[in-house]
Structures are given as C-alpha cells and as structure tokens.
Write an enzyme that holds these catalytic residues in place. Structure first.
Site, mmCIF file in Angstrom:
data_model
loop_
_atom_site.group_PDB
_atom_site.id
_atom_site.type_symbol
_atom_site.label_atom_id
_atom_site.label_comp_id
_atom_site.label_asym_id
_atom_site.label_seq_id
_atom_site.Cartn_x
_atom_site.Cartn_y
_atom_site.Cartn_z
ATOM 1 N N CYS A 18 19.725 -13.217 -24.122
ATOM 2 C CA CYS A 18 19.437 -13.294 -25.125
ATOM 3 C C CYS A 18 20.087 -13.854 -27.046
ATOM 4 O O CYS A 18 19.087 -14.628 -27.404
ATOM 5 C CB CYS A 18 19.061 -12.170 -25.572
ATOM 6 S SG CYS A 18 18.098 -11.100 -23.747
ATOM 7 N N CYS A 40 21.044 -8.751 -26.284
ATOM 8 C CA CYS A 40 22.949 -8.803 -25.852
ATOM 9 C C CYS A 40 22.320 -9.809 -25.988
ATOM 10 O O CYS A 40 22.306 -11.079 -26.540
ATOM 11 C CB CYS A 40 22.548 -8.691 -24.344
ATOM 12 S SG CYS A 40 21.323 -10.461 -23.316
ATOM 13 N N GLU A 68 13.029 -9.968 -24.397
ATOM 14 C CA GLU A 68 13.733 -11.332 -25.270
ATOM 15 C C GLU A 68 12.624 -12.304 -24.560
ATOM 16 O O GLU A 68 12.498 -13.147 -24.936
ATOM 17 C CB GLU A 68 14.922 -10.873 -26.068
ATOM 18 C CG GLU A 68 15.189 -10.127 -26.876
ATOM 19 C CD GLU A 68 16.429 -8.872 -25.665
ATOM 20 O OE1 GLU A 68 15.305 -8.983 -25.118
ATOM 21 O OE2 GLU A 68 16.552 -7.968 -26.888
ATOM 22 N N CYS A 76 50.715 0.774 -36.340
ATOM 23 C CA CYS A 76 50.027 0.422 -34.967
ATOM 24 C C CYS A 76 51.030 -0.476 -33.466
ATOM 25 O O CYS A 76 50.794 -0.870 -32.677
ATOM 26 C CB CYS A 76 49.404 -1.296 -36.236
ATOM 27 S SG CYS A 76 47.932 -0.495 -36.935
ATOM 28 N N HIS A 120 42.986 0.496 -38.835
ATOM 29 C CA HIS A 120 43.636 -0.903 -39.120
ATOM 30 C C HIS A 120 43.412 -1.821 -37.845
ATOM 31 O O HIS A 120 41.937 -1.467 -36.765
ATOM 32 C CB HIS A 120 44.984 -0.282 -38.871
ATOM 33 C CG HIS A 120 45.641 -0.487 -39.554
ATOM 34 N ND1 HIS A 120 46.715 -0.784 -40.085
ATOM 35 C CD2 HIS A 120 45.573 -0.018 -40.962
ATOM 36 C CE1 HIS A 120 47.457 0.055 -41.723
ATOM 37 N NE2 HIS A 120 45.889 -0.166 -41.907
#
Ligand code: ZN
Length: 656
Positions: free
Chosen positions: A371, A368, A339, A550, A516
């Site tokens: 870039c 990335c 790029e 969680c 979650h």
DNA sequence: ATTTTCAAT
C-alpha cells in the site's frame, strides 16, 4: 400573496421567475390546482435525485370550515423562487410562512400544518419557521422531508425548529404515497415505490437522528392526518455498515455561507453514499472504535483495518469537505486493503487539476509496504494532493520491509505520525457514532509512547535509501576519516534473496538503542520467518567489520539457520589489532561466513542498491582501490590466508 | 510479552 392566486398561481410565478420551463409547460397541472405532474413529483421527491430546487406540499387541518383559511388554500404546493432577475430569492418555506400569515386565523383555534418537503429546510428557513412557531401558539407544524439539506449549520437550524415545537421526520413510502395521492396528478395510477426508497429514506432518518440533542424526550415521529400512528418504516442499516451522507461538514470545517440560494446540489461532487461495494461507510460505532483503535503493542484479534478519512478540497473561490470510513474488504474474492479502497474511490471522483486536495487518514493499522508503494505512486501522479496519515498502531513494525514502506511514505512527503490524544478526540467527534457521548480516552493510548518512539526511530534509522553524502562518508575506506570530522559509525546494508530467485528484502541498518546493527540485522531476518526448507543467500555490506560479540552472534545465527548462507563485506576493519576482534573474524570464517574487504566492485553494488543515487553511476573516491588492497592484506594476515588468489576473485563474482 | 498481523505477509 396578497393576490387571490392560490398555491398553483404562485407556483406558476415561481416557474416564470425561474425562466426555466415556460409557465404551465411542466410542473403544475394547469387546471388541477394543487397537483404536481408525475415527472415533477418524481424528479423532485425521489430521494435519490438531488435537484437544485425545493418543492413544498402542505395541508392545513382546521378546526372548522371557514376559520380563516381561504377555501382553496388549505392545501397547496409551493416551490422556491430563484432570483436571476431583480427579485429577492425566496425559499418555499418562507412563502409558506407568508401565506399562513396572510390568513385570518382565529387565535383561539388550533391549526395543524403538515408539510412535505423535497429538501429539509435550510438554516435560515428553519430559524424563521421556529420564530414563527414561537409567535403563533395556535399553529403546530409537522415536517416531512424527502432529503436532508445538509449545507451550512443545517443541524443547528433543525434543532432550533424542533425546540420550537415542530415535529420532523424523513418521508418514508407511506408519506410518499400520501403525497402521491394528495398532490400528484396520478391519473389513477397507484404509487410505485422506487428501488432503494427504504434505504435512502433510512439513511436520511439516521442522519437526522444523529443531530445531537435533536430528539426531545417523548417526542415521537410526527403524524399527518391519516397516519394513525402506524410504525414508521425505519430503515436499519446492517450493523456497522453505514454510508456517508455528504454535505454538512464537521468540526471547524463546515462550509460557511449557509442559506445559499437556490438550494443547489451540494458543492461536493464526491458522493460516497452512492453505494457501490468499494464505497466508504459513514460512522463507526464506539465499540468498533474502542476495539480497533487503541494503540497497542500486542494487538490480538485486530484482523481488519479501518481508515477514517477527510478530504479538504480547495478550488478557486470555493472549498468543500468530504469524509467517510473505509474498511478493508474482499471484493470478488480478492482482498483489498483499506488504503487501496480509498485510493480507488478517490481517483473515481470528479477531480480537477486546478484544485488542491488535502487528504487526512486516521488508520487503525499503518500501511503495508504494498500500500505504501501504491500511495507513493498515487502522490507522484496526483501532484495536487497532499496526504497526512495518523496511525493508531504500527503494522508489523519489527519487519524491515514494513519499516521500509513507512520510510518511503515519509520520503514521498507524507506527513506520517502516530495518533495523539488530540487525534483520537478528533476521530471520536468526527467518525464515531457517539450519540452525543463525550470523548474518553480510556485505554486508547496505552502503548502510544512506545509506538511513537518506534515510528520515530524507524524513520530516523531505517535509511532506505542512504543519502549520498552519508554513503561516501560512512563507507569511505580512507585510513583516517576525512575532514570535516564525523564519527564513522556502523552501517549495515543487507540484501536477501532465495537461492533460486531475486532479491526479496533489503535494508540499511544502524546501531539503535545499544543494539548493534548486526544484531538488528539478525532480528530483521528472524522476523521474516523464512521457510526452513528453502535456501537463502544474504549479502551484507558493513562500514566496520563486526565486533567480537556481534561476530559470535552471527556465528550462532549461521549455525541455527543452515539454510541461510551469509557473506560479509566490510569497508574497514574494526580495531583489527585487538586479539578479540581478530578472533571474531576468524570464527566467522570458520563457521562458513566469508568475510572480505569491499573493493570497488562492492562499493559500486552498494551504491546501486542502497543509495539514493538519482540514477548517477558510482564515482570512486581517490585511492579507493589502494586503500582496499591495504585493508585486504591486513585481513588476510588475520585470517592466515595466502595472498590474493583466484579463489577470492571467484568468491567476489559469485554473488554479484 | 518474543509476539502481536488489512485473517492466505
Ligand atoms: Zn496494505
């Protein structure tokens, strides 16, 4: 050509018509009929020059003397006549045809005409010559061109000409030397090939050979008198390294109005074929394409990236097209992503603020974050450029920083998508050295659906930054969701920093595919593969406190990664009256993950770090502090903490 | 398939 002037006189007329150098001053040697002066030869035939005119040197081999070709016309030099005045412009090739037709050729005899052209014939001329050959079976034609003239449908023209029996090739040093000897007023100096001759010649040869269906079986390189069929000096570019050869245009985008006159320098002033180390190459091989472009989830061994690009340039009354391929490369020991190579090449072009450029990339790996940032900056600076990116695979797509990069591209207005079947086909047709082979998708699309879904969800749920309305609604700590009612979902904003450094990663996550936000957060952090011997700190802001599952996962995560210290701030407590949920919060606390309720301090920080705040300061909503205190009181009760103390204030201030 | 990586993200 009815006059008896001969080639040199015609050429003089041409020069006069051109009104450029005064007749006789330059170009042809006044008393040497069929000779070019050294400068004119060099200027026009050196393949790294691109003069806006065509010279044509021809020789006729006759069966016998006196068989219809005037004595002084068996050899000659012609050039195009441009038309600033009333005259109709006339290409050098047309003038040759006129000349040949003016001869009184014996129909039973055979004539061989060899031409050395500074530019290959344009579409119209090629068609005319083809027509002429069809009507004149006693004439055969061999063409050598210094350069390919690639405007319009030049390829069709050359194909037609070839089918009509002409043989065609690009001049090599052998032909240049021959021309030098036969047509040039060289004063006895030997021909000196210029640097890069073989490469330039080879590039054009490749391009010529790539014209589909140009070669006929058994058709070899043409011969001219004295070439004795010696092996031509084919230039072979190093495997996989070919340079773009401007002009032309590709499927659906080729420039119109072929046969424009005079044969000018191609419209495009972008010249990717000028070979500097960061310049693009031309086609990629089918092997490269099939190795580097399949859409794979697990892309082993694709240690490099290809960027196929096209640039559509639209200006006032004209447009042009450019294309090429970049690969990442190391330049003076520094690595450059593909790029970056493109951007540095593109910015080097002769760009005009009055024109619009639409750039399209087909990437084997998506950009990335670095870039992406570079691209965003580039687009901010070049407002007349729009960019579409189609990517074969997603580079490090599980990493939040890479996801964030993609999101930023998208937010900056880049049209971003995973390559579709049609894109693959287009790439094959446009950028692959396919040698006429039809496109077959083979395994190219293997994980295409997966990657397309993945990208979609990255762009949908990697909300960096958070929109203001979403922040206010979702993080609002009102006991009841304000009207108009929306469901208040879990949003998790995290910020990671090394103990002794500044923030290295941050993102905002939502639940996704039944995972979650907290679990996705753990995934994200694991994906970073943080060094074990370094200490890290993470602050999380969550709209809802974690659910029991969680909470357990977070506890397990903290146990496993003792070098990471984690703090949680929740705007609201999730079903805090349920025993399970209370238990979860207690466990978090017990395992060294402090949980606290967001106060204006945290809301403000969250606003600053995660919201698309457009530089505006945080405006607290009504009763924010009061709600926060109520919730805090509730949490303390759950955690069996004493009422507000100094310890907690210290905790809050520690990390901000 | 919890591991793929513009080879050193
Ligand atoms: Zn990059």
């Amino acid at each position: 050509m009815e006059d008896m002037g001969g080639a040199s006189v015609q050429a003089h007329q041409a020069l006069a018509a051109d009104a450029q150098p005064p007749p006789g001053a330059r170009g042809l040697i006044p008393d040497g009929r069929h000779l070019l002066d050294e400068d004119t030869f060099t200027e026009n035939f050196r393949s790294d020059n691109r003069p806006p005119r065509t010279y044509l040197c021809y020789e006729v081999e006759r069966p016998d003397r006196g068989s219809g070709v005037p004595l002084d016309q068996d050899k000659g030099i012609l050039r195009n006549k441009s038309a600033p005045g009333p005259e109709v412009p006339c290409h050098a090739e047309s003038r040759l045809l006129e000349q040949i037709q003016s001869w009184d050729l014996g129909p039973k005899l055979h004539y061989r005409v060899t031409c050395f052209l500074s530019w290959s014939p344009c579409t119209d001329c090629a068609q005319d010559m083809a027509q002429f050959l069809k009507e004149s079976s006693h004439v055969s034609l061999s063409l050598f061109a210094s350069r390919l003239y690639t405007r319009g449908h030049y390829d069709e023209g050359l194909r037609t000409l070839k089918r009509a029996g002409a043989s065609m090739a690009i001049m090599t040093s052998r032909e240049f030397e021959h021309c030098w000897t036969a047509f040039e007023h060289h004063k006895g100096n030997p021909f000196q090939p210029w640097p890069g001759l073989a490469m330039e010649s080879g590039k054009f040869s490749e391009k010529l050979q790539r014209i589909p269906r140009l070669e006929q079986p058994g058709a070899g390189r043409p011969c001219w008198a004295g070439s004795v069929g010696a092996s031509p000096e084919w230039f072979r570019a190093k495997a996989g390294r070919r340079w773009g050869l401007g002009g032309g245009g590709l499927g659906g985008l080729r420039s119109r109005g072929g046969g424009g006159f005079p044969k000018a320098k191609p419209l495009r002033r972008m010249e990717p074929w000028r070979h500097r180390p960061r310049d693009p190459m031309g086609w990629i091989s089918p092997e490269t394409f099939f190795f580097h472009f399949p859409s794979l989830r697990y892309a082993f061994g694709r240690n490099s990236c290809y960027l196929c690009f096209q640039v559509e340039r639209e200006g006032k009354g004209h447009s042009s097209y450019d294309w090429g391929v970049f690969q990442n490369k190391v330049y003076f020991e520094a690595p450059y992503h593909a790029e970056f190579c493109f951007l540095s090449w593109f910015c080097d072009q002769d760009l005009s603020p009055d024109e619009h450029y639409h750039v399209t990339w087909f990437l084997s790996w998506s950009p990335c974050p670095t870039c992406a940032e570079e691209v965003v900056r580039f687009l901010r600076e070049y407002r007349n450029v729009t960019l579409s990116i189609f990517t074969a695979r997603l580079y490090y797509f599980w990493r939040p920083d890479f996801q964030d990069g993609l999101y930023r591209l998208w937010s900056a207005g880049v049209h971003l998508d995973v390559m579709s079947f049609e894109d693959y086909e287009y790439c094959w047709d446009t950028f692959v050295d396919h040698n006429g082979m039809r496109f077959r998708s083979r395994d190219l699309l293997r994980d295409n659906d997966f990657l397309a879904t993945e990208l979609e969800s990255i762009l949908r749920t990697t909300m960096n930054p958070l929109q203001q309305e979403i922040f206010f609604y979702q993080f609002g700590n009102q006991p009841r969701a304000p009207k108009p009612y929306h469901r208040r979902k879990t949003y998790l904003c995290y910020q990671l920093k090394p103990h002794d450094g500044s923030v290295t990663a941050k993102a905002c996550l939502q639940n996704k595919k039944k995972r979650h936000a907290e679990i996705r957060f753990i995934d994200s952090i694991m994906a970073l593969k943080l060094e074990k011997d370094r200490r890290f700190e993470i602050t999380c802001y969550v709209t809802w406190s974690p659910c029991p599952t969680c909470a357990k996962e977070l506890v397990a995560f903290a146990r496993k990664h003792s070098h990471i210290s984690l703090r949680l701030f929740a705007s609201r407590l999730y079903f805090h009256w349920l025993q399970e949920n209370k238990q979860g919060l207690k466990q978090l606390h017990a395992s060294g993950i402090p949980v606290a309720v967001m106060s204006s301090l945290e809301f403000e920080d969250c606003w600053r770090e995660f919201v698309d705040n457009q530089g505006k300061p945080f405006q607290p909503w009504n009763k924010l502090e009061q709600y926060s205190k109520n919730i805090t009181r509730r949490l303390r009760k759950i955690l069996k903490q004493p009422p507000q103390n100094d310890l907690e204030n210290e905790f809050r201030n520690l990390h901000l």
